[in-house]
Enzyme design. Structure first.
Site, PDB file in Angstrom:
ATOM      1  N   ASN A 239      -5.291   5.682  25.719  1.00  0.00           N
ATOM      2  CA  ASN A 239      -6.581   5.251  26.275  1.00  0.00           C
ATOM      3  C   ASN A 239      -7.339   6.416  26.888  1.00  0.00           C
ATOM      4  O   ASN A 239      -8.554   6.550  26.718  1.00  0.00           O
ATOM      5  CB  ASN A 239      -6.359   4.162  27.334  1.00  0.00           C
ATOM      6  CG  ASN A 239      -6.188   2.779  26.717  1.00  0.00           C
ATOM      7  OD1 ASN A 239      -6.794   2.466  25.691  1.00  0.00           O
ATOM      8  ND2 ASN A 239      -5.380   1.955  27.349  1.00  0.00           N
TER       9      ASN A 239
ATOM     10  N   HIS B 211     -10.843   3.421  25.261  1.00  0.00           N
ATOM     11  CA  HIS B 211     -10.271   2.066  25.216  1.00  0.00           C
ATOM     12  C   HIS B 211     -10.488   1.377  23.871  1.00  0.00           C
ATOM     13  O   HIS B 211      -9.681   0.528  23.473  1.00  0.00           O
ATOM     14  CB  HIS B 211     -10.855   1.214  26.348  1.00  0.00           C
ATOM     15  CG  HIS B 211     -10.344   1.619  27.698  1.00  0.00           C
ATOM     16  ND1 HIS B 211      -9.109   1.229  28.166  1.00  0.00           N
ATOM     17  CD2 HIS B 211     -10.889   2.395  28.667  1.00  0.00           C
ATOM     18  CE1 HIS B 211      -8.911   1.731  29.375  1.00  0.00           C
ATOM     19  NE2 HIS B 211      -9.977   2.450  29.707  1.00  0.00           N
TER      20      HIS B 211
ATOM     21  N   ASP C 257      -7.543  -0.351  21.875  1.00  0.00           N
ATOM     22  CA  ASP C 257      -7.563  -1.716  21.322  1.00  0.00           C
ATOM     23  C   ASP C 257      -7.187  -1.707  19.846  1.00  0.00           C
ATOM     24  O   ASP C 257      -6.464  -2.589  19.370  1.00  0.00           O
ATOM     25  CB  ASP C 257      -8.945  -2.348  21.499  1.00  0.00           C
ATOM     26  CG  ASP C 257      -9.236  -2.736  22.944  1.00  0.00           C
ATOM     27  OD1 ASP C 257      -8.283  -2.751  23.748  1.00  0.00           O
ATOM     28  OD2 ASP C 257     -10.404  -3.035  23.245  1.00  0.00           O
TER      29      ASP C 257
ATOM     30  N   ASP D  10       0.230  -3.791  26.502  1.00  0.00           N
ATOM     31  CA  ASP D  10       0.823  -3.215  25.282  1.00  0.00           C
ATOM     32  C   ASP D  10       2.222  -3.763  25.037  1.00  0.00           C
ATOM     33  O   ASP D  10       3.069  -3.111  24.421  1.00  0.00           O
ATOM     34  CB  ASP D  10       0.872  -1.682  25.392  1.00  0.00           C
ATOM     35  CG  ASP D  10       1.717  -1.208  26.572  1.00  0.00           C
ATOM     36  OD1 ASP D  10       1.705  -1.891  27.617  1.00  0.00           O
ATOM     37  OD2 ASP D  10       2.377  -0.165  26.451  1.00  0.00           O
TER      38      ASP D  10
END
Length: 307
Positions: free
Chosen positions: A189, A194, A198, A224
């Site tokens: 990230n 982000h 994703d 996660d």
């Protein structure tokens, strides 16, 4: 039945009854007059269409519940018995005709009383609630689905786990759980953003789900972290499952043209007779941290000895 015969018309009321039948046939709801043993004594046009009786007259004397699918008859019989005791009842039923989509009905059964207070028949109003039922099913599915990955979510996993365990007990298999954690996910990230994070989760979920076999059940717990329920004979078989999952997730993930090397740590445990799901998750979780101690892209099974 005598009370119902008393309701039968004389010829002087023929015109009024014809008008009444026209009114009933104009209704989109299915309206039936049932005997106390569940036979159809009178039925309107919508009811005959729903049950495939369009060629039949409105007075047919057929057992209603036998015209419905097997899976709804028990609830229908329960509602019918309650109505014969003088209490209003209801149940959700279904009609199925060849070449047509099935229809979900809300059936409301209202007892009809004779002068002496006994139940002489039952008025059944059936209303098509298919659209409402489908909308409710979509909401239920949404509440059990992880929006990012489309996998079952934590709530779905907890609801499913108990039935999973009971099914495998019958097959003399043990319930096992694997917990997957993406290695260094925070760094992904931080380095790539982000959106990339994703995308990593989506692709990891896709690979894990595609890699499962048989009745194995995959879900995302959140963040996660993913889980897999499996039925196994022993810990050795569980290690084969973990190895397979490591292989399926080993190749880099393409995030907007950037190849991101991703690893997962896997912790596994087998449910013993004296444990519940929460203990199984704790054991798998501790095994996952033991896997991280071995290094990235590794697994550990609870109860085995660290090298």
């Amino acid at each position: 039945m005598d009370g119902l015969r008393a309701l039968a018309p004389s010829t002087s009321y023929a015109g009024e009854l014809e008008t009444l039948q026209l009114m009933l046939d104009a209704s989109i709801d299915c309206i039936k007059l049932l005997s106390t043993d569940g036979r159809i004594l009178k039925i309107n046009l919508a009811g005959r269409k729903a049950l495939g009786l369009i060629a039949e007259p409105n007075r047919i004397n057929l057992p209603w519940l036998k015209l419905l699918p097997q899976e709804v008859r028990r609830n229908g019989q329960r509602a019918l018995r309650l109505a014969t005791t003088g209490k209003r009842s209801s149940f959700i039923g279904k009609s199925e005709l060849a070449g047509q989509p099935s229809i979900i009905w809300e059936n409301i059964l209202t007892p009809l009383f004779s002068n002496d207070g006994s139940v002489m028949g039952i008025l059944c109003l059936s209303r098509d609630v298919s659209r409402q039922a489908k909308a409710e099913e979509k909401l239920r599915e949404a509440s059990l689905t992880d929006l990012l990955t489309s996998l079952p979510n934590r709530r779905a996993f907890k609801l499913y786990a108990d039935s999973f365990r009971k099914r495998y007990l019958k097959n003399n298999l043990k319930t096992a759980l694997l917990i997957f954690d993406v290695d260094n996910f925070k760094s992904i990230n931080d380095l790539y953003g982000h959106d990339a994070g994703d995308e990593v989760l989506r692709q990891i979920a896709r690979r894990l789900d595609a890699g499962k076999s048989g009745d194995e059940y995959m879900a995302r717990l959140g963040g996660d972290e993913f889980v897999l329920l499996a039925g196994v004979k022993d810990a050795c078989e569980l290690t084969h499952v973990a190895t397979r999952m490591l292989k399926d997730t080993s190749s880099p993930i393409d995030c907007a043209g950037v190849k991101v090397k991703v690893g997962i740590s896997i912790g596994g445990a087998i449910l013993s007779a004296d444990q519940d799901l929460s203990q199984l998750m704790k054991n798998s979780d501790s095994a996952m941290y033991a896997a991280k101690q071995k290094g990235k892209s590794n697994y550990h099974i609870h109860g085995s000895v660290l090298p």
